[in-house]
Design a protein around this motif. Structure first.
Motif, PDB file in Angstrom:
ATOM      1  N   LEU A 189       0.859  -1.073   0.025  1.00  0.00           N
ATOM      2  CA  LEU A 189      -0.009  -0.117  -0.220  1.00  0.00           C
ATOM      3  C   LEU A 189       0.895   1.238   0.125  1.00  0.00           C
ATOM      4  CD1 LEU A 189      -2.984  -0.311   2.432  1.00  0.00           C
ATOM      5  CD2 LEU A 189      -2.981   0.525   0.337  1.00  0.00           C
ATOM      6  N   GLY A 190       2.084   1.088   0.556  1.00  0.00           N
ATOM      7  CA  GLY A 190       2.780   2.288   0.903  1.00  0.00           C
ATOM      8  C   GLY A 190       3.876   2.766  -0.140  1.00  0.00           C
ATOM      9  N   SER A 191       3.720   2.015  -1.358  1.00  0.00           N
ATOM     10  CA  SER A 191       4.894   2.308  -2.339  1.00  0.00           C
ATOM     11  C   SER A 191       5.036   3.399  -2.962  1.00  0.00           C
ATOM     12  CB  SER A 191       4.559   0.868  -3.395  1.00  0.00           C
ATOM     13  OG  SER A 191       3.403   1.130  -4.070  1.00  0.00           O
ATOM     14  N   TRP A 192       3.640   4.182  -3.100  1.00  0.00           N
ATOM     15  CA  TRP A 192       3.779   5.386  -3.732  1.00  0.00           C
ATOM     16  C   TRP A 192       4.422   6.626  -2.656  1.00  0.00           C
ATOM     17  CZ3 TRP A 192       4.116   6.033  -8.612  1.00  0.00           C
ATOM     18  CH2 TRP A 192       3.616   5.282  -9.342  1.00  0.00           C
ATOM     19  N   LEU A 193       4.059   6.327  -1.323  1.00  0.00           N
ATOM     20  CA  LEU A 193       4.630   6.932  -0.272  1.00  0.00           C
ATOM     21  C   LEU A 193       6.342   6.878  -0.364  1.00  0.00           C
ATOM     22  CD1 LEU A 193       2.176   6.319   2.679  1.00  0.00           C
ATOM     23  CD2 LEU A 193       2.442   8.618   1.517  1.00  0.00           C
ATOM     24  N   ALA A 194       6.701   5.733  -0.362  1.00  0.00           N
ATOM     25  CA  ALA A 194       8.013   5.191  -0.332  1.00  0.00           C
ATOM     26  C   ALA A 194       8.778   5.933  -1.327  1.00  0.00           C
ATOM     27  CB  ALA A 194       8.533   3.832  -0.087  1.00  0.00           C
ATOM     28  N   ARG A 195       8.207   5.900  -2.820  1.00  0.00           N
ATOM     29  CA  ARG A 195       8.869   6.525  -3.852  1.00  0.00           C
ATOM     30  C   ARG A 195       8.962   8.116  -3.536  1.00  0.00           C
ATOM     31  NH1 ARG A 195       5.705   2.167  -6.586  1.00  0.00           N
ATOM     32  NH2 ARG A 195       7.262   1.051  -7.497  1.00  0.00           N
ATOM     33  N   SER A 196       7.886   8.481  -3.243  1.00  0.00           N
ATOM     34  CA  SER A 196       7.999  10.196  -2.936  1.00  0.00           C
ATOM     35  C   SER A 196       8.975  10.605  -1.984  1.00  0.00           C
ATOM     36  CB  SER A 196       6.638  10.590  -2.498  1.00  0.00           C
ATOM     37  OG  SER A 196       6.364  11.937  -2.176  1.00  0.00           O
ATOM     38  N   GLN A 197       9.069   9.829  -0.705  1.00  0.00           N
ATOM     39  CA  GLN A 197       9.845  10.421   0.312  1.00  0.00           C
ATOM     40  C   GLN A 197      11.293  10.351  -0.139  1.00  0.00           C
ATOM     41  OE1 GLN A 197       8.839   9.129   4.346  1.00  0.00           O
ATOM     42  NE2 GLN A 197       7.366   7.542   3.569  1.00  0.00           N
ATOM     43  N   VAL A 198      11.627   9.229  -0.901  1.00  0.00           N
ATOM     44  CA  VAL A 198      13.078   8.902  -1.191  1.00  0.00           C
ATOM     45  C   VAL A 198      13.644   9.639  -2.529  1.00  0.00           C
ATOM     46  CG1 VAL A 198      14.768   6.969  -1.575  1.00  0.00           C
ATOM     47  CG2 VAL A 198      12.666   6.846   0.007  1.00  0.00           C
ATOM     48  N   SER A 199      12.666   9.181  -3.725  1.00  0.00           N
ATOM     49  CA  SER A 199      13.526   9.677  -4.833  1.00  0.00           C
ATOM     50  C   SER A 199      13.067  10.965  -5.230  1.00  0.00           C
ATOM     51  CB  SER A 199      13.166   8.639  -5.840  1.00  0.00           C
ATOM     52  OG  SER A 199      11.693   8.651  -6.162  1.00  0.00           O
ATOM     53  N   GLN A 200      11.857  11.464  -4.832  1.00  0.00           N
ATOM     54  CA  GLN A 200      11.385  12.911  -5.105  1.00  0.00           C
ATOM     55  C   GLN A 200      11.821  13.927  -4.330  1.00  0.00           C
ATOM     56  OE1 GLN A 200       7.029  11.346  -6.185  1.00  0.00           O
ATOM     57  NE2 GLN A 200       7.137  13.580  -6.607  1.00  0.00           N
ATOM     58  N   VAL A 201      12.217  13.458  -2.801  1.00  0.00           N
ATOM     59  CA  VAL A 201      12.579  14.479  -1.692  1.00  0.00           C
ATOM     60  C   VAL A 201      14.037  14.197  -1.308  1.00  0.00           C
ATOM     61  CG1 VAL A 201      11.767  15.511   0.415  1.00  0.00           C
ATOM     62  CG2 VAL A 201       9.984  14.864  -1.522  1.00  0.00           C
ATOM     63  N   ALA A 202      13.901  13.086  -0.778  1.00  0.00           N
ATOM     64  CA  ALA A 202      15.145  12.841   0.286  1.00  0.00           C
ATOM     65  C   ALA A 202      16.523  12.927  -0.505  1.00  0.00           C
ATOM     66  CB  ALA A 202      15.274  11.660   1.056  1.00  0.00           C
ATOM     67  N   TRP A 203      16.793  12.218  -1.392  1.00  0.00           N
ATOM     68  CA  TRP A 203      17.934  12.028  -2.118  1.00  0.00           C
ATOM     69  C   TRP A 203      18.250  13.503  -2.753  1.00  0.00           C
ATOM     70  CZ3 TRP A 203      16.973   6.736  -4.914  1.00  0.00           C
ATOM     71  CH2 TRP A 203      17.064   5.799  -3.955  1.00  0.00           C
ATOM     72  N   PRO A 204      17.415  13.840  -3.698  1.00  0.00           N
ATOM     73  CA  PRO A 204      17.634  15.388  -4.217  1.00  0.00           C
ATOM     74  C   PRO A 204      17.996  16.309  -3.414  1.00  0.00           C
ATOM     75  CG  PRO A 204      15.663  14.350  -5.257  1.00  0.00           C
ATOM     76  CD  PRO A 204      16.086  13.595  -4.134  1.00  0.00           C
ATOM     77  N   THR A 205      17.395  16.197  -2.112  1.00  0.00           N
ATOM     78  CA  THR A 205      17.603  17.366  -1.109  1.00  0.00           C
ATOM     79  C   THR A 205      19.036  17.103  -0.607  1.00  0.00           C
ATOM     80  OG1 THR A 205      15.199  17.478  -0.687  1.00  0.00           O
ATOM     81  CG2 THR A 205      16.887  18.324   1.311  1.00  0.00           C
ATOM     82  N   LEU A 206      19.491  15.785  -0.341  1.00  0.00           N
ATOM     83  CA  LEU A 206      20.778  15.611   0.276  1.00  0.00           C
ATOM     84  C   LEU A 206      21.847  16.082  -0.509  1.00  0.00           C
ATOM     85  CD1 LEU A 206      19.843  12.191   2.100  1.00  0.00           C
ATOM     86  CD2 LEU A 206      20.482  14.439   3.226  1.00  0.00           C
ATOM     87  N   PHE A 207      21.864  15.423  -1.825  1.00  0.00           N
ATOM     88  CA  PHE A 207      22.622  15.569  -2.737  1.00  0.00           C
ATOM     89  C   PHE A 207      22.872  17.124  -3.115  1.00  0.00           C
ATOM     90  CE2 PHE A 207      22.586  11.210  -2.563  1.00  0.00           C
ATOM     91  CZ  PHE A 207      24.069  10.644  -2.711  1.00  0.00           C
ATOM     92  N   ARG A 208      22.022  17.911  -3.257  1.00  0.00           N
ATOM     93  CA  ARG A 208      21.810  19.197  -3.501  1.00  0.00           C
ATOM     94  C   ARG A 208      22.494  20.198  -2.308  1.00  0.00           C
ATOM     95  NH1 ARG A 208      16.833  20.122  -4.013  1.00  0.00           N
ATOM     96  NH2 ARG A 208      16.551  21.245  -1.849  1.00  0.00           N
ATOM     97  N   ARG A 209      21.941  19.906  -1.174  1.00  0.00           N
ATOM     98  CA  ARG A 209      22.209  20.607   0.018  1.00  0.00           C
ATOM     99  C   ARG A 209      23.414  20.479   0.876  1.00  0.00           C
ATOM    100  NH1 ARG A 209      17.691  22.506   3.739  1.00  0.00           N
ATOM    101  NH2 ARG A 209      19.518  23.742   4.319  1.00  0.00           N
ATOM    102  N   LEU A 210      23.991  19.153   0.677  1.00  0.00           N
ATOM    103  CA  LEU A 210      25.163  18.979   1.245  1.00  0.00           C
ATOM    104  C   LEU A 210      26.405  18.851   0.501  1.00  0.00           C
ATOM    105  CD1 LEU A 210      23.861  16.146   3.704  1.00  0.00           C
ATOM    106  CD2 LEU A 210      24.085  18.609   4.072  1.00  0.00           C
ATOM    107  N   PRO A 211      27.179  19.910   0.284  1.00  0.00           N
ATOM    108  CA  PRO A 211      28.136  20.074  -0.780  1.00  0.00           C
ATOM    109  C   PRO A 211      29.376  19.034  -0.512  1.00  0.00           C
ATOM    110  CG  PRO A 211      27.665  22.476  -0.107  1.00  0.00           C
ATOM    111  CD  PRO A 211      26.827  21.275   0.972  1.00  0.00           C
ATOM    112  N   GLY A 212      29.794  18.446  -1.595  1.00  0.00           N
ATOM    113  CA  GLY A 212      30.917  17.423  -1.459  1.00  0.00           C
ATOM    114  C   GLY A 212      30.492  16.288  -0.738  1.00  0.00           C
ATOM    115  N   LEU A 213      29.124  15.861  -0.619  1.00  0.00           N
ATOM    116  CA  LEU A 213      28.810  14.766   0.328  1.00  0.00           C
ATOM    117  C   LEU A 213      29.358  13.432  -0.402  1.00  0.00           C
ATOM    118  CD1 LEU A 213      26.950  13.633   2.291  1.00  0.00           C
ATOM    119  CD2 LEU A 213      25.243  13.338   0.501  1.00  0.00           C
ATOM    120  N   GLN A 214      30.103  12.771   0.788  1.00  0.00           N
ATOM    121  CA  GLN A 214      31.037  11.627   0.516  1.00  0.00           C
ATOM    122  C   GLN A 214      31.038  10.546   1.693  1.00  0.00           C
ATOM    123  OE1 GLN A 214      35.514  12.151   0.639  1.00  0.00           O
ATOM    124  NE2 GLN A 214      34.912  14.386   0.729  1.00  0.00           N
ATOM    125  N   LEU A 215      31.144   9.323   1.532  1.00  0.00           N
ATOM    126  CA  LEU A 215      31.428   8.650   2.565  1.00  0.00           C
ATOM    127  C   LEU A 215      32.539   8.993   3.515  1.00  0.00           C
ATOM    128  CD1 LEU A 215      31.130   4.948   1.299  1.00  0.00           C
ATOM    129  CD2 LEU A 215      29.452   6.366   2.500  1.00  0.00           C
TER     130      LEU A 215
END
Length: 406
Positions: free
Chosen positions: A355-381
């Protein structure tokens, strides 16, 4: 009764006495299940595994076959660990009973509602968490972002906005650990019982308000459905949503971030073409499926994958294995966001599709990853500690140390 698909998935017959399944150890599955899965697919694709007290189904085509035959492969497993922990949830019901509860809970999780209502709130959560982390220049992305992010979003979606993210994470982990407690550890049972009672208390605190003032939340939807759910049904289904609804976005977020941080050419591709974030998500849940196994029980004697299975037998559907089946996915152990087609079964199938597949897609691929990689310069392990993974019923990274330049 639709039996043809299950009956046609293998020709060579085997029995529970076959030797490979008898050698499978749960500790080895927890550490790294994929070598074992590879051997199961090759030698004994439907194997009786005494350590799990069930037949494990390893091949993609057999998983698809059983999902197409819910009359034979029932979700209503007797003496289910999930029922013991959470009560009788919709996930452990079939037919009309399952459809009724699913229909009551579904409206807030439909794609249009996710896009028009929840995604904006998910973005607010992500930005607030990054604001709090930014000046530090380092973090454990699982502990400091993925977990709190998934928990805060889940509280909103469920209708428990005042539940502390730390509490939601504890409740989820305690109950999920218990649903996979095949070694019958009494400490795990006690922890899950405490969590279940605290969830019930949190639900009781909001029922009166949501009866008077309906909103977009799942609890409100269940209360005000055409055929409203009872308090007992709401409690059980909120518990199961707390499990998968926190586990899946948290672990897919962290695993996918780790994959992109360790595959620089694919990271560059997705940062250059935002349309690839969605493909990165689908590949992440294929590569390391956050829910790696779920149970079924046979209602009749059946042949699946060349193995005759008795009526009433317990089945473990190995999503984590099916999603690395070399007959379906080229070079299946490789993370490749360009993989096409990608016919993964990470969200299950048939009437119990997540049931929650669209919620997961939105949270992760639409919001979290783009935000992290955009807002944390030079993000690396970060160079240490080393990233670790664990689990087979549920699997994900156990830590994700990162750093960036504030």
């Amino acid at each position: 009764m639709s039996t043809g698909s299950a009956m046609s998935t293998g020709s060579a017959m085997s029995t529970p006495s076959a030797t490979l399944g008898a050698t499978v150890e749960l500790a080895r599955l927890w550490s790294d299940p994929y070598p074992i899965y590879r051997e199961l697919r090759r030698r004994e694709p439907v194997a009786w595994v005494p350590a799990a007290n069930r037949y494990l189904v390893a091949r993609h085509r057999d998983v698809v076959a059983l999902e197409r035959d819910p009359e034979t492969f029932s979700a209503a497993e007797r003496d289910s660990l999930m029922i013991r922990v959470m009560g009788h949830t919709m996930i452990r019901k079939d037919g009309a009973a399952h459809a009724r509860e699913r229909a009551a809970a579904e409206p807030p999780m439909r794609p249009r509602v996710v896009a028009n209502h929840w995604t904006t709130l998910f973005q607010r959560t992500a930005d607030e968490l990054v604001d709090g982390l930014y000046d530090r220049g380092e973090a454990d992305l699982l502990r400091d972002f993925a977990g709190p992010y998934a928990a805060r979003n889940l509280g909103l979606v469920l209708g428990l906005p005042d539940a502390a993210p730390a509490d939601l994470q504890e409740w989820s982990q305690a109950m999920m650990d218990a649903t996979g407690n095949y070694v019958d550890d009494p400490t795990v049972w006690r922890r899950s019982q405490t969590a279940a009672q605290q969830v019930d208390d949190a639900i009781d605190d909001v029922l009166g308000h949501l009866r008077r003032r309906p909103d977009e939340s799942v609890i409100s939807a269940m209360l005000h459905a055409t055929d409203p759910l009872s308090v007992e049904e709401i409690r059980a289904n909120v518990k199961v949503i707390i499990g998968g609804g926190l586990n899946e976005p948290r672990d897919s977020l962290a695993v996918g971030a780790w994959a992109l941080l360790t595959h620089p050419e694919q990271r560059a591709a997705v940062e250059a073409d935002p349309s690839l974030w969605r493909r990165a998500f689908e590949e992440t849940v294929r590569w390391v499926s956050p829910i790696g196994m779920y149970p079924r029980q046979t209602t009749r004697e059946v042949v699946l994958g060349g193995t005759r299975i008795e009526a009433g037998a317990r089945i473990g559907v190995l999503i984590g294995s099916a999603n690395r089946d070399e007959t379906v996915f080229a070079d299946p152990d490789r993370f490749d966001l360009h993989r096409k087609p990608n016919s993964h079964v990470a969200f299950g199938g048939g009437p119990h599709f997540c049931l929650g597949s669209w919620l997961a897609r939105s949270q992760v691929s639409q919001v979290a990853w783009p935000t992290l990689f955009r807002r944390l310069p030079g993000l690396q392990l970060a160079p240490e500690p080393e990233v670790e993974l664990g689990g087979w019923v549920f699997r994900g990274v156990l830590n994700l140390p990162v750093r960036w330049t504030p």
